[in-house]
Design an enzyme around this catalytic site. Sequence first.
Site, PDB file in Angstrom:
ATOM      1  CE  LYS A 152      -4.197  -1.794   1.580  1.00  0.00           C
ATOM      2  NZ  LYS A 152      -5.019  -2.650   2.662  1.00  0.00           N
ATOM      3  CE  LYS A 182      -6.044  -9.079  -1.815  1.00  0.00           C
ATOM      4  NZ  LYS A 182      -6.644  -8.600  -0.308  1.00  0.00           N
ATOM      5  CE  LYS A 212     -14.214  -3.224  -0.560  1.00  0.00           C
ATOM      6  NZ  LYS A 212     -14.203  -2.828   0.758  1.00  0.00           N
TER       7      LYS A 212
HETATM    8  P1  TYM Z   1     -10.695  -6.037   4.635  1.00  0.00           P
HETATM    9  O1  TYM Z   1     -11.793  -5.029   4.371  1.00  0.00           O
HETATM   10  O2  TYM Z   1      -9.524  -5.715   3.735  1.00  0.00           O
HETATM   11  O3  TYM Z   1     -11.212  -7.433   4.137  1.00  0.00           O
HETATM   12  C1  TYM Z   1     -12.144  -7.767   4.995  1.00  0.00           C
HETATM   13  C2  TYM Z   1     -12.147  -9.399   4.978  1.00  0.00           C
HETATM   14  O4  TYM Z   1     -12.386 -10.034   3.567  1.00  0.00           O
HETATM   15  C3  TYM Z   1     -11.351 -11.023   3.396  1.00  0.00           C
HETATM   16  N1  TYM Z   1     -10.721 -10.957   2.039  1.00  0.00           N
HETATM   17  C4  TYM Z   1     -10.766 -11.863   1.146  1.00  0.00           C
HETATM   18  N2  TYM Z   1     -10.601 -13.244   1.676  1.00  0.00           N
HETATM   19  C5  TYM Z   1     -10.391 -13.967   0.442  1.00  0.00           C
HETATM   20  N3  TYM Z   1     -10.174 -13.534  -0.773  1.00  0.00           N
HETATM   21  C6  TYM Z   1     -10.279 -12.575  -1.187  1.00  0.00           C
HETATM   22  N4  TYM Z   1      -9.889 -12.157  -2.301  1.00  0.00           N
HETATM   23  C7  TYM Z   1     -10.535 -11.424  -0.006  1.00  0.00           C
HETATM   24  N5  TYM Z   1     -10.565  -9.945   0.030  1.00  0.00           N
HETATM   25  C8  TYM Z   1     -10.832  -9.772   1.192  1.00  0.00           C
HETATM   26  C9  TYM Z   1      -9.980 -10.462   4.335  1.00  0.00           C
HETATM   27  O5  TYM Z   1      -9.207 -11.460   4.584  1.00  0.00           O
HETATM   28  C10 TYM Z   1     -10.854  -9.811   5.471  1.00  0.00           C
HETATM   29  O6  TYM Z   1     -11.046 -11.273   6.243  1.00  0.00           O
HETATM   30  N6  TYM Z   1      -7.415  -5.699   8.460  1.00  0.00           N
HETATM   31  C11 TYM Z   1      -8.896  -6.314   8.059  1.00  0.00           C
HETATM   32  C12 TYM Z   1      -9.993  -5.542   8.855  1.00  0.00           C
HETATM   33  C13 TYM Z   1      -9.745  -5.609  10.212  1.00  0.00           C
HETATM   34  C14 TYM Z   1      -9.962  -6.770  11.085  1.00  0.00           C
HETATM   35  C15 TYM Z   1      -9.600  -6.560  12.483  1.00  0.00           C
HETATM   36  C16 TYM Z   1     -10.312  -8.277  10.753  1.00  0.00           C
HETATM   37  C17 TYM Z   1      -9.533  -4.754  11.164  1.00  0.00           C
HETATM   38  N7  TYM Z   1      -9.258  -5.078  12.366  1.00  0.00           N
HETATM   39  C18 TYM Z   1      -9.656  -7.271  13.615  1.00  0.00           C
HETATM   40  C19 TYM Z   1     -10.179  -9.088  11.937  1.00  0.00           C
HETATM   41  C20 TYM Z   1      -9.914  -8.630  13.205  1.00  0.00           C
HETATM   42  C21 TYM Z   1      -9.148  -6.189   6.686  1.00  0.00           C
HETATM   43  O7  TYM Z   1      -8.117  -5.842   5.897  1.00  0.00           O
HETATM   44  O8  TYM Z   1     -10.395  -6.200   6.189  1.00  0.00           O
END
Ligand code: TYM
Length: 352
Positions: A114, A216, A219
């Site tokens: 990022k 993968k 967004k």
């Molecule tokens: P975020 O918003 O990027 O993603 C949310 C969830 O979706 C999953 N995900 C995927 N899983 C499989 N294949 C994909 N292509 C794919 N794209 C997204 C992510 O693995 C995630 O589970 N850091 C976290 C948000 C967060 C969080 C936390 C999660 C903040 N604090 C505490 C758990 C516990 C995140 O990036 O979400």
Amino acid sequence: MNNKEVVLSGIRATGNLHLGNYYGALSKFVKMQNDYDCLFFIADLHALTTAPDPNALHENVRNILAEYLAAGIDPDKATIFVQSDVPEISEMYLLLNMHVGIGELMRTASFKDKARKQLGLTDDGTDIEKQIIGTDSNKRVNAGLLTYPTLMAVDILIQKAHKVPVGKDQEQHLELTRRFARRFNSFYGVDLFPEPENFNFGDHAVKVPGLDGSGKMGKSEGNCIYLIDEEKVLRKKVMRAVTDEGPKEPNQPVSQPVENLFTLMELTSAPEIVQSYRDAYADCSIRYGDLKKQLAEDILKVTTPIRERYHDIRNDDAFIARVVRQGAERARERAAKTLAEVREIMGIRKFY
Ligand code: TYM
């Protein structure tokens, strides 16, 4: 409720949810709420690390709340809350940062990725640390992005969660969370934080591929199928997915773009359907058009009921307010307890 293991997970408020979010996270949330003490939240503070648009933020929080509820998270079974409604998280984030190294944060893959994106740099083998230190303040990587893993660890540790259902891309963050928990416990000689683990219904973490043949679904990749995509839009996206010229010889290895379609199919279609297309690939009789039609059909079976509920819920301000108020109360009560323990352990005590 009290003897159940604690489950916590969240999704950033950066738009609408796609199939990656669904299979990596949301579908697991819905299944887990019956058997665990669950908390699911919307990470609006994390969204600020990359998308600080005040108008979009609030609407994005609402989108995800509506998607959680439309997908079947039941506010009477699970606690649903917004991260910024729990100010204890922000205070503990400051405290935990005192135990986190800049180096270990800089080495995190998602940070490097990022940060390079924000600076408009490519990965040319130069150390990211050097690239960052050399930039002027107009082209900056914000400190919030660097400390993203601290904030995520706090989300988890402040609720003393045991299980954190996330997709494969978040495993490094979970590994850091475990390290920070161990470090805190051992530095102060306490046994405060459990070491949280990912949770999957299969035997490994899910990585949902995109439709563009590589990588993968994400967004920022622009290769997503959204849960609320209208039927026509969704079919079009699937029909346009990248494939190849088709197998020329029996049992030929499957190319990446086609394997991606099979992976999506394995997530959404019945096993015998997947097998029939795998067999057709092996004997060269496969027609990708048919596979895509089938795939679109099966994805729609998952997404249509969610989309249909989504719009009503999203417009129901009173319901949304009720859910998040109740969620905030529950999440804060637990967070405040942990924060009080952390302050005491770290020697922050009052004179009055
Ligand atoms: P975020 O918003 O990027 O993603 C949310 C969830 O979706 C999953 N995900 C995927 N899983 C499989 N294949 C994909 N292509 C794919 N794209 C997204 C992510 O693995 C995630 O589970 N850091 C976290 C948000 C967060 C969080 C936390 C999660 C903040 N604090 C505490 C758990 C516990 C995140 O990036 O979400």
